[in-house]
Write a protein that holds these residues in place. Sequence first.
Motif, mmCIF file in Angstrom:
data_model
loop_
_atom_site.group_PDB
_atom_site.id
_atom_site.type_symbol
_atom_site.label_atom_id
_atom_site.label_comp_id
_atom_site.label_asym_id
_atom_site.label_seq_id
_atom_site.Cartn_x
_atom_site.Cartn_y
_atom_site.Cartn_z
ATOM 1 N N LEU A 35 56.769 -70.543 55.820
ATOM 2 C CA LEU A 35 58.126 -70.985 56.176
ATOM 3 C C LEU A 35 58.538 -72.222 55.374
ATOM 4 O O LEU A 35 57.710 -72.862 54.718
ATOM 5 C CB LEU A 35 58.167 -71.332 57.666
ATOM 6 C CG LEU A 35 57.870 -70.192 58.648
ATOM 7 C CD1 LEU A 35 57.605 -70.759 60.037
ATOM 8 C CD2 LEU A 35 59.031 -69.202 58.699
ATOM 9 N N ARG A 38 60.633 -77.530 57.312
ATOM 10 C CA ARG A 38 61.153 -77.869 58.642
ATOM 11 C C ARG A 38 60.729 -76.824 59.673
ATOM 12 O O ARG A 38 60.276 -77.159 60.765
ATOM 13 C CB ARG A 38 62.680 -77.935 58.543
ATOM 14 C CG ARG A 38 63.370 -78.460 59.760
ATOM 15 C CD ARG A 38 64.827 -78.758 59.409
ATOM 16 N NE ARG A 38 65.510 -79.355 60.527
ATOM 17 C CZ ARG A 38 66.141 -78.658 61.440
ATOM 18 N NH1 ARG A 38 66.166 -77.350 61.386
ATOM 19 N NH2 ARG A 38 66.756 -79.264 62.438
ATOM 20 N N ASP A 39 60.861 -75.549 59.312
ATOM 21 C CA ASP A 39 60.474 -74.465 60.224
ATOM 22 C C ASP A 39 58.965 -74.466 60.450
ATOM 23 O O ASP A 39 58.487 -74.194 61.540
ATOM 24 C CB ASP A 39 60.915 -73.107 59.644
ATOM 25 C CG ASP A 39 62.414 -73.055 59.456
ATOM 26 O OD1 ASP A 39 63.131 -73.676 60.262
ATOM 27 O OD2 ASP A 39 62.866 -72.414 58.490
ATOM 28 N N HIS A 40 58.232 -74.781 59.376
ATOM 29 C CA HIS A 40 56.768 -74.880 59.439
ATOM 30 C C HIS A 40 56.366 -75.909 60.492
ATOM 31 O O HIS A 40 55.502 -75.670 61.338
ATOM 32 C CB HIS A 40 56.260 -75.279 58.044
ATOM 33 C CG HIS A 40 54.778 -75.461 57.948
ATOM 34 N ND1 HIS A 40 54.147 -76.603 58.388
ATOM 35 C CD2 HIS A 40 53.805 -74.655 57.461
ATOM 36 C CE1 HIS A 40 52.851 -76.486 58.174
ATOM 37 N NE2 HIS A 40 52.616 -75.307 57.617
ATOM 38 N N ARG A 41 57.061 -77.053 60.460
ATOM 39 C CA ARG A 41 56.746 -78.140 61.397
ATOM 40 C C ARG A 41 57.005 -77.712 62.836
ATOM 41 O O ARG A 41 56.199 -77.952 63.731
ATOM 42 C CB ARG A 41 57.590 -79.369 61.024
ATOM 43 C CG ARG A 41 56.956 -80.674 61.445
ATOM 44 C CD ARG A 41 57.664 -81.891 60.882
ATOM 45 N NE ARG A 41 59.056 -81.972 61.248
ATOM 46 C CZ ARG A 41 60.074 -81.850 60.412
ATOM 47 N NH1 ARG A 41 59.836 -81.617 59.136
ATOM 48 N NH2 ARG A 41 61.320 -81.941 60.829
ATOM 49 N N PHE A 42 58.144 -77.059 63.051
ATOM 50 C CA PHE A 42 58.486 -76.631 64.414
ATOM 51 C C PHE A 42 57.501 -75.581 64.923
ATOM 52 O O PHE A 42 57.115 -75.597 66.089
ATOM 53 C CB PHE A 42 59.908 -76.073 64.464
ATOM 54 C CG PHE A 42 60.966 -77.142 64.375
ATOM 55 C CD1 PHE A 42 60.778 -78.370 64.978
ATOM 56 C CD2 PHE A 42 62.151 -76.910 63.694
ATOM 57 C CE1 PHE A 42 61.749 -79.362 64.891
ATOM 58 C CE2 PHE A 42 63.130 -77.890 63.614
ATOM 59 C CZ PHE A 42 62.924 -79.126 64.210
ATOM 60 N N LEU A 43 57.109 -74.665 64.032
ATOM 61 C CA LEU A 43 56.163 -73.612 64.457
ATOM 62 C C LEU A 43 54.826 -74.231 64.866
ATOM 63 O O LEU A 43 54.247 -73.859 65.897
ATOM 64 C CB LEU A 43 55.957 -72.596 63.325
ATOM 65 C CG LEU A 43 54.988 -71.457 63.641
ATOM 66 C CD1 LEU A 43 55.478 -70.643 64.838
ATOM 67 C CD2 LEU A 43 54.803 -70.530 62.436
ATOM 68 N N VAL A 44 54.366 -75.210 64.083
ATOM 69 C CA VAL A 44 53.106 -75.890 64.424
ATOM 70 C C VAL A 44 53.248 -76.595 65.776
ATOM 71 O O VAL A 44 52.388 -76.478 66.657
ATOM 72 C CB VAL A 44 52.703 -76.890 63.312
ATOM 73 C CG1 VAL A 44 51.550 -77.775 63.769
ATOM 74 C CG2 VAL A 44 52.317 -76.144 62.049
ATOM 75 N N ASN A 45 54.359 -77.322 65.949
ATOM 76 C CA ASN A 45 54.569 -78.076 67.193
ATOM 77 C C ASN A 45 54.560 -77.171 68.421
ATOM 78 O O ASN A 45 53.997 -77.518 69.459
ATOM 79 C CB ASN A 45 55.901 -78.827 67.146
ATOM 80 C CG ASN A 45 55.847 -80.029 66.224
ATOM 81 O OD1 ASN A 45 54.771 -80.412 65.776
ATOM 82 N ND2 ASN A 45 56.992 -80.611 65.932
ATOM 83 N N ILE A 46 55.216 -76.035 68.316
ATOM 84 C CA ILE A 46 55.326 -75.140 69.479
ATOM 85 C C ILE A 46 54.020 -74.391 69.718
ATOM 86 O O ILE A 46 53.500 -74.350 70.831
ATOM 87 C CB ILE A 46 56.507 -74.159 69.297
ATOM 88 C CG1 ILE A 46 57.824 -74.930 69.312
ATOM 89 C CG2 ILE A 46 56.511 -73.093 70.395
ATOM 90 C CD1 ILE A 46 59.005 -74.147 68.800
#
Lengths: 92, 540
Positions: A35, A38-46
Amino acid sequence: MKEQLLLTTRVVSAAVGGYALAAVISLWLAYFANLEPRDHRFLVNISFFLIYLLLILAAFGFRSHLKTAFAIAAGNAVLWAGWFAIQGGATA
Amino acid sequence: MKGPFRQSMTWLHTWSSLILIWLLFAVFVTGTLSFYRTEITHWMQPEGHIANKVDTVTAADSAWDRLTLLAPWGKSWSVSLPSERNPKTGVSWVAEGEAEERRRGPRALINASNGEVLALRETAGGNFLYDFHFELYAMPRDVGRTIVGVASMLMLVAIISGVIMHRKIFSDFFTFRPRKRTVSWIDGHVIGSVLALPFHIMITFSGLVLLSSTLLFWNSNPGTQNGGRPTTVAPSQLEHINTSTHTRPAAVKPDLAGILADAEQLFGGPVASLNIQHPMTANARIQVTSATRDSLFGGRTGRQLHYDLNGNRQNDASPGDTAVQSMASSLATAVFIVLKVTHEARFADVITRMLFFIAGILGSAMVATGAVLWVVKRTRKQAGSVGYELVSMLNLTAIAGLMVAIGSYFWANRLLPADMESRDLWEIRVFFLTWLLTLLHAYLARKQHGWFIQLSLAATLFICIPILDGLTSPVGLWAGLVAHDWPRIGFDLIALITGFGLLMSAFWVRQHTLKRIKNGEGGNHHNNSRAPIATRGSTV
């Protein structure tokens, strides 16, 4: 006393080992998802918190204290080694 | 763990919830109050209470007139119009020569009916409760967030293990066995938990995700931390802000009534704010933003329209929507946005916000009953032990003591002199000092009617809040009601309901204690295994 020590080992494995294992699994997941940053970061966080939750529940679900600690340690060793290997390869 | 899986989950549920349960209760209560932080701040600034209802056009008109005096040479003006959550008008501007920056709040609050700048008292308001619920107080922000994050993770583990350990969670939900001591508390705990279970899971998980920049520091993006709290400027200081040497330009005022009517018709609802670029010139451009934000994917603003000085609509594009669409480029980002918007109830209308508030109360009840249950189950075997006595004392302080501290916080707001130096800090000091005193009281007197005294005190503080409000606000309660000052009246009403709820709890505890004593079961806490639940192990 021995039982208390074993229980402490399990708690530490679940809390600290589980954190590290959840981190590396979520990093692998985001790596394969390929991704934008930014999307990579959100996916990791969730995904991290879901995986961490499952790992904690599983860590307290196994019967043997030592097998639990070993499974978490082995999982960490394999996945982190793989992660650093591909990161090193990507940098080189 | 030894024993079957469900037994392991019961062990995990008990201990993961107990470790930080008192902090969790405080986080849940202050977080629940944060759904109404705007209303709380409004109540805590009585100088802003309104005596007459004002329509949007009058509010916009008076704001425009005030801005022509405050910032005639401003590059841009912003006006946040009165809403059902805040009846004051906020104005802001970028002065001549000032850098364009995104402000997070108004520069001044004005009376919506006549445009006078309000001299509001300094208060920590609802923002203190909001900040406390995710970063605590008097410690580095990251430390507070980490502690709350750990507590939230323990909460999530406790909720899910609590679901797993229940063999018959559905039938248990419909079971309540009153006057069965321990069993009654278990039933109450299950009802409080299951009734709002989706909310509890959502609010805990989304809270964790929102704290991820601290908890997952290795994955955070620098610069994503929130800035400081927006502040308004005192009326006395406003005179010195715009001391331009130019002659004030001639007022060029658009047809605000026409613009607002057109926008409200297109939005199908009220307008939240106006932003005027190049005010007081023929090139003025007015951006109107809708107050309706009922989308889970909603950004920080509602739909927007643009008008020229003559009231001609420029376009009806909705930058907010397109921005959100481009923002949600992946499922993960979309899920993150939904979690954030849901946690903060940013999309919620009056009814939904109220439902969130009730669910938050149920969550607080779930945590409180869980804490008491731990004591109840161990009274027979562990009463008198250090751990048992410590948990009993902390239960009393964290549950009843917190309610006393919150009540005192609201009272301090009205009783401290309005022009006191650092009065917002003093409000917070009163909160913590009161909480500390309840801890001292719990240590010394938890075996002598501790629960009854603290619950009664909290009840008195909350029940008398409407009286305090009527006596210390420049606008009477009836006038506020007639002017539809719902945030203020609603606050008084909820305080009254809370007070009566606390009073009922206090008398319930008292009644059961006396009953036990009459039956010869009271007295020494060491063998007081049949004392009332809330104070088991102690004489109430």
